[in-house]
Design an enzyme around this catalytic site. Structure first.
Site, PDB file in Angstrom:
ATOM      1  N   TRP A  10      -2.750  -2.862  -1.456  1.00 17.87           N
ATOM      2  CA  TRP A  10      -2.342  -4.263  -1.622  1.00 17.87           C
ATOM      3  C   TRP A  10      -3.154  -5.022  -0.578  1.00 17.87           C
ATOM      4  CZ3 TRP A  10       0.279  -7.976   1.389  1.00 17.87           C
ATOM      5  CH2 TRP A  10       0.818  -9.049   0.694  1.00 17.87           C
ATOM      6  N   GLU A  44       8.693 -16.122  -8.620  1.00 14.98           N
ATOM      7  CA  GLU A  44       8.013 -14.828  -8.476  1.00 14.98           C
ATOM      8  C   GLU A  44       7.695 -14.171  -9.808  1.00 14.98           C
ATOM      9  OE1 GLU A  44      11.746 -11.916  -7.132  1.00 14.98           O
ATOM     10  OE2 GLU A  44       9.734 -11.420  -6.475  1.00 14.98           O
ATOM     11  N   LYS A  89      13.476 -16.396  -8.095  1.00 18.90           N
ATOM     12  CA  LYS A  89      13.225 -15.521  -9.243  1.00 18.90           C
ATOM     13  C   LYS A  89      12.250 -16.183 -10.222  1.00 18.90           C
ATOM     14  CE  LYS A  89      15.525 -11.834  -8.441  1.00 18.90           C
ATOM     15  NZ  LYS A  89      15.208 -11.990  -7.030  1.00 18.90           N
ATOM     16  N   ASN A 140      -2.164   2.254   5.490  1.00 17.28           N
ATOM     17  CA  ASN A 140      -1.223   1.165   5.185  1.00 17.28           C
ATOM     18  C   ASN A 140      -1.059   0.342   6.451  1.00 17.28           C
ATOM     19  OD1 ASN A 140      -0.795   2.485   2.815  1.00 17.28           O
ATOM     20  ND2 ASN A 140       1.340   3.027   3.214  1.00 17.28           N
ATOM     21  N   GLY A 141      -0.890  -0.967   6.309  1.00 17.09           N
ATOM     22  CA  GLY A 141      -0.646  -1.799   7.491  1.00 17.09           C
ATOM     23  C   GLY A 141      -1.878  -2.614   7.860  1.00 17.09           C
ATOM     24  N   GLU A 173      18.173 -18.488  -4.844  1.00 17.82           N
ATOM     25  CA  GLU A 173      17.828 -17.218  -5.482  1.00 17.82           C
ATOM     26  C   GLU A 173      17.281 -17.456  -6.903  1.00 17.82           C
ATOM     27  OE1 GLU A 173      17.296 -14.362  -4.579  1.00 17.82           O
ATOM     28  OE2 GLU A 173      17.570 -13.072  -6.307  1.00 17.82           O
ATOM     29  N   CYS A 191       0.823  -1.211   0.000  1.00 16.08           N
ATOM     30  CA  CYS A 191       0.000   0.000   0.000  1.00 16.08           C
ATOM     31  C   CYS A 191       0.858   1.263   0.000  1.00 16.08           C
ATOM     32  CB  CYS A 191      -0.866   0.033   1.240  1.00 16.08           C
ATOM     33  SG  CYS A 191      -1.908  -1.389   1.421  1.00 16.08           S
ATOM     34  N   LYS A 234       6.916  -4.400  -3.915  1.00 15.48           N
ATOM     35  CA  LYS A 234       8.340  -4.079  -3.864  1.00 15.48           C
ATOM     36  C   LYS A 234       8.798  -3.882  -2.423  1.00 15.48           C
ATOM     37  CE  LYS A 234      12.347  -3.121  -5.533  1.00 15.48           C
ATOM     38  NZ  LYS A 234      13.115  -4.337  -5.883  1.00 15.48           N
ATOM     39  N   ARG A 236       5.472  -0.378  -6.092  1.00 11.14           N
ATOM     40  CA  ARG A 236       5.434  -1.129  -4.840  1.00 11.14           C
ATOM     41  C   ARG A 236       4.556  -2.365  -4.946  1.00 11.14           C
ATOM     42  NH1 ARG A 236       6.295   2.790  -0.244  1.00 11.14           N
ATOM     43  NH2 ARG A 236       4.886   1.539   0.977  1.00 11.14           N
ATOM     44  N   HIS A 291      18.206 -37.362  -0.267  1.00  7.37           N
ATOM     45  CA  HIS A 291      17.441 -37.543   0.971  1.00  7.37           C
ATOM     46  C   HIS A 291      15.967 -37.204   0.786  1.00  7.37           C
ATOM     47  CE1 HIS A 291      21.133 -38.370   3.051  1.00  7.37           C
ATOM     48  NE2 HIS A 291      21.662 -37.275   2.519  1.00  7.37           N
TER      49      HIS A 291
HETATM   50  O1  M6R Z   1      13.511  -4.459   0.558  1.00  4.30           O
HETATM   51  P1  M6R Z   1      14.036  -5.777   1.082  1.00  4.30           P
HETATM   52  O2  M6R Z   1      15.373  -6.107   0.517  1.00  4.30           O
HETATM   53  O3  M6R Z   1      14.029  -5.842   2.575  1.00  4.30           O
HETATM   54  O4  M6R Z   1      13.014  -6.857   0.550  1.00  4.30           O
HETATM   55  C1  M6R Z   1      13.097  -8.189   0.946  1.00  4.30           C
HETATM   56  C2  M6R Z   1      12.279  -9.082   0.045  1.00  4.30           C
HETATM   57  O5  M6R Z   1      10.934  -8.719   0.102  1.00  4.30           O
HETATM   58  C3  M6R Z   1      12.742  -9.022  -1.417  1.00  4.30           C
HETATM   59  O6  M6R Z   1      14.101  -9.303  -1.537  1.00  4.30           O
HETATM   60  C4  M6R Z   1      11.933 -10.022  -2.270  1.00  4.30           C
HETATM   61  O7  M6R Z   1      12.239 -11.320  -1.899  1.00  4.30           O
HETATM   62  C5  M6R Z   1      12.216  -9.781  -3.768  1.00  4.30           C
HETATM   63  N1  M6R Z   1      10.988  -9.468  -4.452  1.00  4.30           N
HETATM   64  C6  M6R Z   1      12.793 -10.946  -4.484  1.00  4.30           C
HETATM   65  O8  M6R Z   1      13.104 -10.639  -5.810  1.00  4.30           O
END
Ligand code: M6R
Length: 606
Positions: free
Chosen positions: A74, A485, A482, A98-99, A478, A2, A601, A27, A501
């Site tokens: 959001w 997401e 990626k 927000n929140g 990682e 948000c 974001k 965001r 395992h």
């Molecule tokens: O702003 P931050 O680095 O604290 O964010 C942490 C995660 O939300 C962020 O890295 C998220 O996993 C990414 N969208 C991954 O690409």
């Protein structure tokens, strides 16, 4: 997540609010809305979907008013639709939030019994009715204080009032909120980025504060209602970095920017003449720290996992890594000789902030590695190491990941050297290699054509695996994150040696498996694990470094070769093909690359 904008001005505000909401789009959100005050009435326009649709609706009715609030939502409580979009209004007040209000169910019951009718499924609407109710018998300031006392949870609020034609109230507990100062107008914003397009002068609210903003005056109060003063800070202006330029997506731009951001960061921290690392402001003596705890979420957490390998190899410190959302609720043994390091691109991630806050309350040594230096995490850490990447707009973290790894590595070298765990010769050699990192990253970018054809197999697959050992294991995590997401493909990152395992059972004919195996101390073991998955029908994409040494394995489906360098630096290079694999897979599937579904974001709720 948000976002809030509020403006009180001598001019019409709706189009400026819409433009600022556009700045908050990165965001991640699912609905948007705006409310203004005009002629003694609150007028509200809301819609599901994008700010573009909101803009069309607003221009259709020519929304007038010199005071207004806007929001991108959001969804947390209630579906993402028009009714649940913010602002939420009664005849008397209109609120953006927000929140999360954790006790909203109890408050709603209390308000329903008093006769208030609820239109939405949100937790926010309780705030609207609470303020409306208190205003019947109290002045504005007391009504706000009473309402804030009732709320549990974390929030940032913007409120306008039918009977106050020149005024916005802002309040903060947990979620960030800032005030901006302009000529004959003032602003409220959840994000300095949104305020930057209007002003470079801002003040931040601290936890528990609220403020009353008029076009020519701003008053701040603490949680008891005492007037307080705030510093006015000047924001740097690097507006051009917020544009996509000729790129199709911010993510594509941010991947390509990595050689430059690495170079900038190296230049900030490395003194090339003296072959030294410029960290002069370290407030603790070397014998005051005997362990390190790295805390973060998501991609930032992966950078911490890699750093654990570096710290263990180059120093004698004990190192632990924790996910912030776990750490904050664990029965932690706080240690005064531990350095708690918080890593976050945005510096606003709610869980990471809460973990930092907890450490601060226990009077621990805290430091943060952030991209946004004006953020809450940066402001509340005792020591801050910026990653110097410039704004990262794509939801998927790319250049910030490399920046986080780089600063962690630099910090590890410096601490190792100061503690004498690392001798001068080795220290100087490692600094020298960092000077060529930008070039190495640049050379690893040219895998476009190969990756575009490889990703066809991923887009058609039910799922994919990413395998690695040592610091290639977090890179596997990682790569899988990626792909999940961005391309919405189920993917798992696994330590290559752990497959037998359990997860080996998942391997079937044609399943794409990415094996990350540069020629480091783990290489031979990983290649053996790779053979085990090939034997069971996996289509293996091997990511390794250029070398004359032959690979003793048959039936590798595809191979991507990164530049050869020293072992420590391989994670910077093996990451890049994985970023591209996720990007092109999502592109092929036609997904919204910069704003993947359900994600945000800056994750400002827990
Ligand atoms: O702003 P931050 O680095 O604290 O964010 C942490 C995660 O939300 C962020 O890295 C998220 O996993 C990414 N969208 C991954 O690409």
């Amino acid at each position: 997540m948000c976002g809030i904008i509020g403006i009180t001005s001598t001019k019409q505000v709706s189009s400026t609010i819409i433009n600022s909401l556009k700045k908050l789009e990165y965001r991640g959100y699912d609905s948007a809305g705006i409310a203004t005050l005009y002629d003694g009435f609150i007028n509200e326009v809301k819609c599901e979907g994008r700010v573009d649709s909101l803009e069309k609706n607003v221009s259709k009715i020519n929304l007038l008013g010199n005071v207004g609030i806007g929001h991108v939502r959001w969804a947390t409580h209630g579906k993402p639709n028009t009714v649940n979009a913010h602002p939420h209004s009664s005849e008397t007040v209109s609120v953006v939030h927000n929140g999360i209000i954790e006790n909203s169910t109890i408050l709603k019951k209390f308000l329903v019994e008093k006769g208030y009718k609820f239109k939405s499924q949100t937790d926010t609407e309780v705030i609207v009715h609470l303020v409306t109710d208190y205003l019947k018998d109290n002045n504005l300031k007391d009504s706000i204080l009473k309402m804030l006392k009732k709320l549990q949870g974390s929030f940032a609020l913007g409120i306008i009032f039918k009977d106050q034609p020149d005024l916005i109230v802002g309040a903060r507990r947990g979620s960030p909120l800032a005030v901006g100062y302009g000529p004959n107008e003032n602003y409220l914003g959840s994000d300095s980025y949104a305020l930057k397009s209007m002003t470079n002068k801002i003040s931040y609210l601290d936890d528990g504060d609220f403020c009353i903003i008029k076009k020519d005056q701003v008053d701040f109060f603490d949680s008891k209602g005492n007037k307080i003063n705030k510093k006015v800070l000047k924001l740097s202006s690097n507006e051009q970095n917020y544009e996509k330029g000729d790129y199709k997506h911010f993510m594509a731009k941010e991947i390509e920017e990595q050689p430059t951001t690495i170079k900038n960061c190296v230049n900030e921290y490395i003194d090339k003449i003296n072959n030294e690392i410029n960290i002069l402001n370290f407030p603790w003596k070397k014998n005051e720290i005997s362990s390190i705890k790295l805390i973060a979420c998501g991609t930032a957490y992966h950078s911490c996992l890699i750093a654990k390998y570096w710290f263990e190899q180059l120093t004698l410190l004990d190192v632990e890594v924790d996910i912030a959302s776990e750490f904050r609720y664990r029965r932690n043994r706080f240690k005064t000789d531990c350095l708690y390091i918080f890593v976050s691109q945005s510096g606003e991630t709610a869980d990471t902030y809460a973990a930092l806050d907890l450490c601060n309350k226990h009077k621990m040594k805290t430091c943060s590695i952030v991209n946004v230096v004006e953020s809450s995490i940066a402001r509340d850490s005792k020591l801050v190491f910026p990653i110097h990447c410039g704004p990262e707009i794509g939801v998927a973290s790319t250049k910030a990941f490399l920046g986080q790894m780089l600063v962690l590595y630099i910090l590890c070298l410096k601490i190792g050297y100061l503690r004498k765990d690392l001798d001068k010769k080795k220290y100087n050699l490692k600094i020298k290699s960092l000077l060529s990192l930008s070039k190495l990253v640049s050379n690893s970018l040219s895998t476009e054509n190969q990756i575009q054809s490889i990703c066809n197999s991923f887009t058609k697959a039910k799922g994919a695996m990413f395998l690695g050992r040592g610091y290639s294991f977090p890179i596997a995590l990682e790569g899988a994150l990626k792909l999940k997401e961005l391309a919405y493909i189920h993917a798992e990152g696994y330590p290559a040696g752990e497959m037998k395992h359990g997860p080996l059972a998942l391997i079937e004919d044609g399943m794409p498996v990415v094996v990350i195996a540069p020629r480091d101390e783990y290489y031979k073991k990983t290649i053996s694990n790779m053979q085990e998955v090939i034997a069971r029908g996996a289509k293996v994409l091997l990511i390794t470094n250029k070398s004359d040494e032959e690979i003793y394995s048959e039936n590798i489906w595809e191979k991507i070769e990164i530049e050869n360098t020293e072992e420590d630096l391989f994670p910077f290079l093996t990451t890049i093909p994985l970023q591209k694999l996720a990007y092109y897979s999502a592109l092929k599937k036609g997904y919204d690359i910069d704003k993947p579904r359900n994600l945000a974001k800056s994750v400002t709720v827990e």
